[in-house]
Write a protein that holds these residues in place. Structure first.
Motif, PDB file in Angstrom:
ATOM      1  N   LEU A 181      -0.232 -14.289  14.143  1.00 16.62           N
ATOM      2  CA  LEU A 181       1.152 -14.585  14.501  1.00 16.62           C
ATOM      3  C   LEU A 181       1.502 -13.834  15.779  1.00 16.62           C
ATOM      4  N   TYR A 182       1.707 -14.605  16.837  1.00 15.36           N
ATOM      5  CA  TYR A 182       2.033 -14.023  18.144  1.00 15.36           C
ATOM      6  C   TYR A 182       3.545 -13.875  18.261  1.00 15.36           C
ATOM      7  N   LYS A 183       3.986 -12.694  18.668  1.00 11.58           N
ATOM      8  CA  LYS A 183       5.425 -12.422  18.721  1.00 11.58           C
ATOM      9  C   LYS A 183       5.930 -12.239  20.147  1.00 11.58           C
ATOM     10  N   ASN A 184       5.082 -12.512  21.121  1.00 13.29           N
ATOM     11  CA  ASN A 184       5.488 -12.273  22.506  1.00 13.29           C
ATOM     12  C   ASN A 184       5.720 -13.568  23.265  1.00 13.29           C
ATOM     13  N   TYR A 185       6.039 -14.648  22.537  1.00  5.91           N
ATOM     14  CA  TYR A 185       6.354 -15.903  23.208  1.00  5.91           C
ATOM     15  C   TYR A 185       7.728 -15.817  23.858  1.00  5.91           C
ATOM     16  N   ASN A 186       7.896 -16.572  24.919  1.00  6.14           N
ATOM     17  CA  ASN A 186       9.190 -16.653  25.584  1.00  6.14           C
ATOM     18  C   ASN A 186       9.857 -17.956  25.138  1.00  6.14           C
ATOM     19  N   TYR A 187      10.723 -17.857  24.136  1.00  5.12           N
ATOM     20  CA  TYR A 187      11.343 -19.048  23.563  1.00  5.12           C
ATOM     21  C   TYR A 187      12.587 -19.434  24.360  1.00  5.12           C
ATOM     22  N   THR A 188      12.487 -20.510  25.128  1.00  4.83           N
ATOM     23  CA  THR A 188      13.621 -21.005  25.907  1.00  4.83           C
ATOM     24  C   THR A 188      13.738 -22.511  25.715  1.00  4.83           C
ATOM     25  N   GLY A 236      11.562 -24.459  27.893  1.00  2.00           N
ATOM     26  CA  GLY A 236      10.161 -24.491  27.493  1.00  2.00           C
ATOM     27  C   GLY A 236       9.813 -25.620  26.532  1.00  2.00           C
ATOM     28  N   LEU A 237      10.831 -26.324  26.009  1.00  2.00           N
ATOM     29  CA  LEU A 237      10.580 -27.447  25.106  1.00  2.00           C
ATOM     30  C   LEU A 237      10.189 -28.719  25.856  1.00  2.00           C
ATOM     31  N   ASN A 238      10.314 -28.695  27.185  1.00  2.59           N
ATOM     32  CA  ASN A 238       9.899 -29.837  28.032  1.00  2.59           C
ATOM     33  C   ASN A 238      10.598 -31.145  27.636  1.00  2.59           C
ATOM     34  N   THR A 278      10.254 -24.568  17.607  1.00  2.00           N
ATOM     35  CA  THR A 278      11.495 -25.219  18.035  1.00  2.00           C
ATOM     36  C   THR A 278      12.701 -24.544  17.400  1.00  2.00           C
ATOM     37  N   LEU A 279      12.606 -24.223  16.115  1.00  2.00           N
ATOM     38  CA  LEU A 279      13.718 -23.532  15.446  1.00  2.00           C
ATOM     39  C   LEU A 279      13.956 -22.157  16.059  1.00  2.00           C
ATOM     40  N   TYR A 280      12.873 -21.416  16.328  1.00  3.30           N
ATOM     41  CA  TYR A 280      13.024 -20.101  16.953  1.00  3.30           C
ATOM     42  C   TYR A 280      13.672 -20.226  18.328  1.00  3.30           C
ATOM     43  N   THR A 281      13.318 -21.269  19.059  1.00  2.00           N
ATOM     44  CA  THR A 281      13.907 -21.487  20.380  1.00  2.00           C
ATOM     45  C   THR A 281      15.417 -21.687  20.271  1.00  2.00           C
ATOM     46  N   GLU A 315       7.753 -15.140  11.160  1.00  2.48           N
ATOM     47  CA  GLU A 315       6.680 -15.134  12.151  1.00  2.48           C
ATOM     48  C   GLU A 315       7.091 -14.452  13.444  1.00  2.48           C
ATOM     49  N   VAL A 316       8.363 -14.547  13.796  1.00  3.92           N
ATOM     50  CA  VAL A 316       8.859 -13.949  15.034  1.00  3.92           C
ATOM     51  C   VAL A 316      10.148 -13.195  14.726  1.00  3.92           C
ATOM     52  N   LEU A 317      10.183 -11.921  15.077  1.00  5.11           N
ATOM     53  CA  LEU A 317      11.386 -11.123  14.856  1.00  5.11           C
ATOM     54  C   LEU A 317      12.347 -11.313  16.022  1.00  5.11           C
ATOM     55  N   ILE A 318      13.593 -11.647  15.709  1.00  3.11           N
ATOM     56  CA  ILE A 318      14.603 -11.905  16.735  1.00  3.11           C
ATOM     57  C   ILE A 318      15.768 -10.942  16.525  1.00  3.11           C
TER      58      ILE A 318
END
Length: 442
Positions: free
Chosen positions: A184-191, A194-196, A229-232, A252-255
């Motif tokens: 589980l990678y937590k360093n994604y840049n969710y914007t 980025g969903l194109n 997508t939900l995290y974004t 999976e990703v801490l926000i």
């Protein structure tokens, strides 16, 4: 043929340990009176291996990338301790999502899932695997003595100053227990960018996000990026003056500024009773990792029509099918039609490797057209693909749903996006045709 699949560890075991690092010619497998090797055909190594095995030495062609895998596998089997750490670090460096340890009669095959493909990277000995399996079970807080039943666990792993969460799943097979490690990678840049998304899709998504109540369902098969997508979306709204709470399996990703809950089956915490508890915590926005059962579906829909905003995922092929799936789960039709304000269907589609793709002219839709075809090279592990792109269909529901409107909720937006990728030379005609012929046109 992937040379790693041919690697015979019994042949390797005959090599003296103090000699392995000095070799430039590596034995791979034997057939009758010959040893097939890869590497550099030099006189010293050739004579040495011929003497050691008392067989003829035959050189097999092998790319530099494949040769490195052979060398890594050979050296890995000489590692005294914690070979799983070397494997995990290699997987992380390649941005692999999963590591599969697959037991067979003579050895363990180690495969990484990269861009949706499973690629063999190592073979390890059974004795090494047994030691490694025990260590992984201990790290994952699992029962080390249980070998007959599947188990789940998780542990943290530190690499290059980043802490990764590793999910562990074991499954008993004929030749032993298979392990799958999910990284589980937590360093994604969710914007949102980025969903194109296309311009109209972006407009619909912002309308969905700005709605104060209702349920938003992201649908698609496993591995289509629904959680991302939900995290974004959550990342884009986390600074608002709202109480946002999630229940996930697992987180999976801490926000920051969001209350996040992981399921705990051992403690009896599941989606339905966790969702009930969240509703007593004065939430404004809820995110439910997935609607899997009737009870969760009913609670989520009722929460949406009583003034809450609910984001969740569901496994269906299209947005239209979401309505039918919720009906099958026992949710009343009028509640479904009143609750849903947004539907997002999505897939991840493989894009061509820019280093090796080649031009070709084809007849397409009654006209001549220039497209690109996959070839395969070392940089893409000879798959012809490098990475994946998100394609989506975004529907903002601002009307009472009728049968006529329901039939408009097709995946045509995704088809149009795939066609655009083909024309831009980012995918091959084979990928385009597989997509069109598959289950996606509904």
């Amino acid at each position: 043929m992937n040379q790693i699949n041919l690697l015979d560890l019994d042949i390797i075991n005959k090599l003296p340990k103090n000699k392995i690092k000095d070799l430039k010619l590596y034995p791979v497998y034997a057939e009758s009176n010959s040893i097939f090797c890869v590497g550099n055909l030099n006189t010293d190594d050739t004579n040495y291996l011929k003497f050691l095995y008392n067989k003829e030495i035959i050189l097999k062609k092998c790319g530099s990338n494949e040769l490195e895998k052979i060398k890594d596998s050979i050296l890995l089997n000489e590692t005294v301790y914690k070979i799983e750490e070397q494997i995990i670090e290699k997987a992380i460096s390649l941005k692999s999502s999963d590591i599969h340890f697959e037991p067979f009669q003579d050895s363990i095959k180690v495969r990484f899932r990269i861009n949706g493909d499973l690629i063999t990277f190592f073979k390890i000995r059974n004795d090494k695997y047994k030691e490694m399996l025990s260590r992984i079970k201990i790290k994952g807080n699992m029962d080390m003595t249980e070998k007959r039943l599947p188990q789940d666990g998780k542990f943290k792993y530190d690499f290059t100053d980043i802490t990764y969460s590793i999910r562990v799943s074991t499954l008993p097979l004929v030749y032993g227990e298979k392990i799958v490690l999910r990284i589980l990678y937590k360093n994604y840049n969710y914007t949102i960018e980025g969903l194109n998304l296309e311009e109209k899709q972006n407009e619909n998504l912002y309308k969905i996000i700005n709605s104060k109540r209702g349920i938003v369902l992201v649908n698609g098969p496993t591995g289509s990026g629904k959680s991302s997508t939900l995290y974004t979306i959550l990342e884009s709204i986390k600074d608002t003056n709202t109480n946002i709470t999630t229940i996930e399996d697992p987180v999976e990703v801490l926000i920051e500024n969001i209350n996040q809950i992981s399921l705990d089956r051992k403690a009896g915490l599941n989606f339905s009773n966790g969702l009930r508890s969240i509703l007593r915590q004065d939430p404004d926005i809820l995110m439910v990792g997935e609607i899997r059962d009737e009870e969760t579906a009913k609670i989520a829909v009722r929460a949406a029509i009583t003034g809450h905003k609910v984001y969740t995922t569901i496994h269906t092929k299209s947005s239209k099918e979401v309505y039918y799936r919720l009906e099958e789960m026992g949710v009343e039709k009028y509640l479904i039609k009143d609750a849903i304000i947004g539907l997002i269907s999505q897939r991840l589609i493989k894009v061509l490797c820019n280093n090796c793709k080649v031009k070709q002219r084809i007849a397409f839709q009654n006209r001549d057209m220039e497209v690109y075809a996959s070839k395969g090279c070392e940089s893409c592990n000879f798959t012809g693909n490098s990475g994946r792109k998100l394609i989506s269909a975004v529907h903002y529901i601002d009307y009472f749903m009728t049968e006529e409107k329901l039939n408009e909720l097709s995946n045509k937006q995704m088809v149009d996006m795939v066609l655009t990728l083909l024309k831009k030379g980012e995918i091959s005609i084979e990928i385009y045709e597989d997509f069109i012929k598959g289950e996606y046109i509904i």
